[in-house]
Design a protein around this motif. Structure first.
Motif, PDB file in Angstrom:
ATOM      1  N   HIS A  74      46.648  73.867  20.624  1.00 49.61           N
ATOM      2  CA  HIS A  74      47.431  72.782  21.230  1.00 49.61           C
ATOM      3  C   HIS A  74      46.669  72.180  22.402  1.00 49.61           C
ATOM      4  O   HIS A  74      46.001  72.885  23.167  1.00 49.61           O
ATOM      5  CB  HIS A  74      48.782  73.316  21.700  1.00 49.61           C
ATOM      6  CG  HIS A  74      49.779  72.250  21.986  1.00 49.61           C
ATOM      7  ND1 HIS A  74      49.776  71.543  23.162  1.00 49.61           N
ATOM      8  CD2 HIS A  74      50.804  71.751  21.259  1.00 49.61           C
ATOM      9  CE1 HIS A  74      50.763  70.660  23.153  1.00 49.61           C
ATOM     10  NE2 HIS A  74      51.397  70.770  22.002  1.00 49.61           N
ATOM     11  N   GLU A  75      46.763  70.861  22.560  1.00 53.85           N
ATOM     12  CA  GLU A  75      46.015  70.166  23.610  1.00 53.85           C
ATOM     13  C   GLU A  75      46.423  70.627  25.009  1.00 53.85           C
ATOM     14  O   GLU A  75      45.598  70.636  25.932  1.00 53.85           O
ATOM     15  CB  GLU A  75      46.197  68.661  23.487  1.00 53.85           C
ATOM     16  CG  GLU A  75      47.633  68.188  23.600  1.00 53.85           C
ATOM     17  CD  GLU A  75      47.760  66.685  23.437  1.00 53.85           C
ATOM     18  OE1 GLU A  75      48.859  66.175  23.694  1.00 53.85           O
ATOM     19  OE2 GLU A  75      46.778  66.042  23.047  1.00 53.85           O
ATOM     20  N   LEU A  76      47.680  71.037  25.176  1.00 54.75           N
ATOM     21  CA  LEU A  76      48.132  71.511  26.480  1.00 54.75           C
ATOM     22  C   LEU A  76      47.437  72.814  26.848  1.00 54.75           C
ATOM     23  O   LEU A  76      47.042  73.026  28.003  1.00 54.75           O
ATOM     24  CB  LEU A  76      49.649  71.699  26.477  1.00 54.75           C
ATOM     25  CG  LEU A  76      50.292  72.050  27.825  1.00 54.75           C
ATOM     26  CD1 LEU A  76      50.066  70.913  28.823  1.00 54.75           C
ATOM     27  CD2 LEU A  76      51.777  72.315  27.659  1.00 54.75           C
ATOM     28  N   TYR A  77      47.261  73.703  25.847  1.00 49.91           N
ATOM     29  CA  TYR A  77      46.564  74.971  26.097  1.00 49.91           C
ATOM     30  C   TYR A  77      45.095  74.706  26.417  1.00 49.91           C
ATOM     31  O   TYR A  77      44.518  75.343  27.307  1.00 49.91           O
ATOM     32  CB  TYR A  77      46.679  75.887  24.873  1.00 49.91           C
ATOM     33  CG  TYR A  77      45.955  77.210  25.044  1.00 49.91           C
ATOM     34  CD1 TYR A  77      46.510  78.233  25.806  1.00 49.91           C
ATOM     35  CD2 TYR A  77      44.712  77.421  24.456  1.00 49.91           C
ATOM     36  CE1 TYR A  77      45.837  79.430  25.991  1.00 49.91           C
ATOM     37  CE2 TYR A  77      44.040  78.626  24.626  1.00 49.91           C
ATOM     38  CZ  TYR A  77      44.607  79.622  25.395  1.00 49.91           C
ATOM     39  OH  TYR A  77      43.933  80.810  25.569  1.00 49.91           O
ATOM     40  N   GLU A  78      44.480  73.761  25.706  1.00 49.66           N
ATOM     41  CA  GLU A  78      43.081  73.422  25.965  1.00 49.66           C
ATOM     42  C   GLU A  78      42.919  72.843  27.371  1.00 49.66           C
ATOM     43  O   GLU A  78      41.930  73.130  28.064  1.00 49.66           O
ATOM     44  CB  GLU A  78      42.586  72.434  24.912  1.00 49.66           C
ATOM     45  CG  GLU A  78      42.486  73.053  23.512  1.00 49.66           C
ATOM     46  CD  GLU A  78      42.038  72.064  22.455  1.00 49.66           C
ATOM     47  OE1 GLU A  78      41.912  70.862  22.800  1.00 49.66           O
ATOM     48  OE2 GLU A  78      41.801  72.489  21.309  1.00 49.66           O
ATOM     49  N   LEU A  79      43.894  72.030  27.792  1.00 46.25           N
ATOM     50  CA  LEU A  79      43.864  71.489  29.150  1.00 46.25           C
ATOM     51  C   LEU A  79      43.990  72.622  30.167  1.00 46.25           C
ATOM     52  O   LEU A  79      43.298  72.623  31.197  1.00 46.25           O
ATOM     53  CB  LEU A  79      45.000  70.481  29.336  1.00 46.25           C
ATOM     54  CG  LEU A  79      45.153  69.883  30.743  1.00 46.25           C
ATOM     55  CD1 LEU A  79      43.894  69.134  31.151  1.00 46.25           C
ATOM     56  CD2 LEU A  79      46.362  68.956  30.786  1.00 46.25           C
ATOM     57  N   LYS A  80      44.857  73.565  29.890  1.00 44.43           N
ATOM     58  CA  LYS A  80      45.035  74.724  30.771  1.00 44.43           C
ATOM     59  C   LYS A  80      43.714  75.484  30.934  1.00 44.43           C
ATOM     60  O   LYS A  80      43.341  75.869  32.048  1.00 44.43           O
ATOM     61  CB  LYS A  80      46.115  75.651  30.210  1.00 44.43           C
ATOM     62  CG  LYS A  80      46.273  76.975  30.954  1.00 44.43           C
ATOM     63  CD  LYS A  80      47.302  77.845  30.275  1.00 44.43           C
ATOM     64  CE  LYS A  80      47.373  79.227  30.898  1.00 44.43           C
ATOM     65  NZ  LYS A  80      46.107  79.978  30.753  1.00 44.43           N
ATOM     66  N   LEU A  81      43.018  75.715  29.821  1.00 43.37           N
ATOM     67  CA  LEU A  81      41.734  76.415  29.879  1.00 43.37           C
ATOM     68  C   LEU A  81      40.728  75.635  30.721  1.00 43.37           C
ATOM     69  O   LEU A  81      40.002  76.217  31.535  1.00 43.37           O
ATOM     70  CB  LEU A  81      41.175  76.618  28.463  1.00 43.37           C
ATOM     71  CG  LEU A  81      41.828  77.687  27.590  1.00 43.37           C
ATOM     72  CD1 LEU A  81      41.078  77.797  26.260  1.00 43.37           C
ATOM     73  CD2 LEU A  81      41.842  79.040  28.288  1.00 43.37           C
ATOM     74  N   THR A  82      40.682  74.319  30.520  1.00 42.67           N
ATOM     75  CA  THR A  82      39.745  73.472  31.258  1.00 42.67           C
ATOM     76  C   THR A  82      40.015  73.544  32.755  1.00 42.67           C
ATOM     77  O   THR A  82      39.088  73.698  33.566  1.00 42.67           O
ATOM     78  CB  THR A  82      39.846  72.010  30.780  1.00 42.67           C
ATOM     79  OG1 THR A  82      39.552  71.950  29.389  1.00 42.67           O
ATOM     80  CG2 THR A  82      38.871  71.128  31.541  1.00 42.67           C
ATOM     81  N   VAL A  83      41.286  73.444  33.123  1.00 39.60           N
ATOM     82  CA  VAL A  83      41.666  73.496  34.531  1.00 39.60           C
ATOM     83  C   VAL A  83      41.350  74.870  35.122  1.00 39.60           C
ATOM     84  O   VAL A  83      40.810  74.974  36.226  1.00 39.60           O
ATOM     85  CB  VAL A  83      43.169  73.171  34.697  1.00 39.60           C
ATOM     86  CG1 VAL A  83      43.643  73.470  36.124  1.00 39.60           C
ATOM     87  CG2 VAL A  83      43.431  71.718  34.352  1.00 39.60           C
ATOM     88  N   THR A  84      41.667  75.929  34.379  1.00 38.76           N
ATOM     89  CA  THR A  84      41.428  77.285  34.851  1.00 38.76           C
ATOM     90  C   THR A  84      39.939  77.533  35.071  1.00 38.76           C
ATOM     91  O   THR A  84      39.530  78.134  36.079  1.00 38.76           O
ATOM     92  CB  THR A  84      41.978  78.312  33.851  1.00 38.76           C
ATOM     93  OG1 THR A  84      43.384  78.096  33.675  1.00 38.76           O
ATOM     94  CG2 THR A  84      41.770  79.736  34.347  1.00 38.76           C
TER      95      THR A  84
END
Length: 252
Positions: free
Chosen positions: A204-214
């Motif tokens: 999911h794009e939200l999870y990918e965004l979370k990884l990027t931010v983290t």
């Protein structure tokens, strides 16, 4: 030890391994869901609200501009699209109530699936209290699926009911063998479903965004803070633009 007893021992060992795998997979899945939900809340509380405010201003600008060009179909369409985007952003940021989904359609196929389930697993067909309780629990799930219009869920419950290891009565080796085989099949289905859901969550794009931010934060960055500053600057610019267009409309 008899051959069937040896086979039972082997299957019970496999069952124990599968149980551990299912627990691990389901724990991983639930952790993913919780962590993603926490990130989503944090994201919308920081920059999501600003995106909603920016889209609201863009929609206002488009509507005021459209008011200056009432005969311009393209300007009217752009205003409508901007307002729809603003509404969506506000809903996502929790600033507006989402419209409830329409009630499900009760199709003849859904009714047929419900009748099939009710005939198969109705509590009145139980001969013991334990069996009655089991049937009550699964019929409650059937009722929920019916109310949601979820025919596939009812069909899945029918299959699960037919393969439920708890339906096997007795504690002799033969009964235990059948019960263990059914339990293994049940756990394999659960493991496969959990693994599929894990794959969907991580894609999911939200999870990918979370990884990027983290990852950025781990390197000392502050991507959400940077984005917040950019959005506030854009909001300020749009507020000025809106005021200028309003003055133009008044003077016109």
């Amino acid at each position: 030890m008899l051959p069937e007893e040896q086979e039972l021992t082997r299957l019970e060992s496999e069952l124990a391994t599968l149980e551990d795998q299912v627990v691990t997979a389901e724990e991983t899945l639930e952790t993913l869901k919780v962590e993603t939900a926490q990130f989503q809340y944090h994201y919308y509380q920081t920059v999501g609200r600003l995106f909603a405010e920016l889209d609201r201003l863009i929609a206002q600008i488009a509507r005021v501009a459209a008011g200056l060009e009432l005969d311009n179909a393209e300007a009217q369409a752009q205003a409508e699209a901007a307002e729809q985007q603003a509404k969506k952003s506000a809903e996502e940021a929790g600033l507006a109530e989402k419209q409830p989904p329409p009630p499900p359609e009760i199709t003849p196929e859904l009714k047929q699936a419900f009748r099939q389930a009710a005939k198969l697993m109705h509590p009145d067909r139980a001969t013991t209290d334990a069996e009655r309780n089991r049937r009550n629990a699964i019929m409650a799930k059937v009722n929920v699926a019916y109310e949601k219009g979820d025919k596939a869920a009812i069909e899945k419950l029918i299959i699960e009911f037919g393969h439920d290891p708890e339906a096997i009565i007795g504690e002799d080796v033969s009964a235990r063998l059948v019960k263990t085989i059914r339990r293994i099949a049940q756990l394999r289905r659960r493991l496969d479903q959990a693994q599929q859901e894990i794959a969907a969550q991580t894609a999911h794009e939200l999870y990918e965004l979370k990884l990027t931010v983290t990852e950025a934060e781990a390197m000392g960055g502050n991507p959400l803070g940077d984005l917040e500053r950019q959005l506030r600057q854009q909001i300020s610019e749009k507020q000025i633009e809106l005021e200028m267009i309003r003055q133009q409309r008044v003077s016109g």
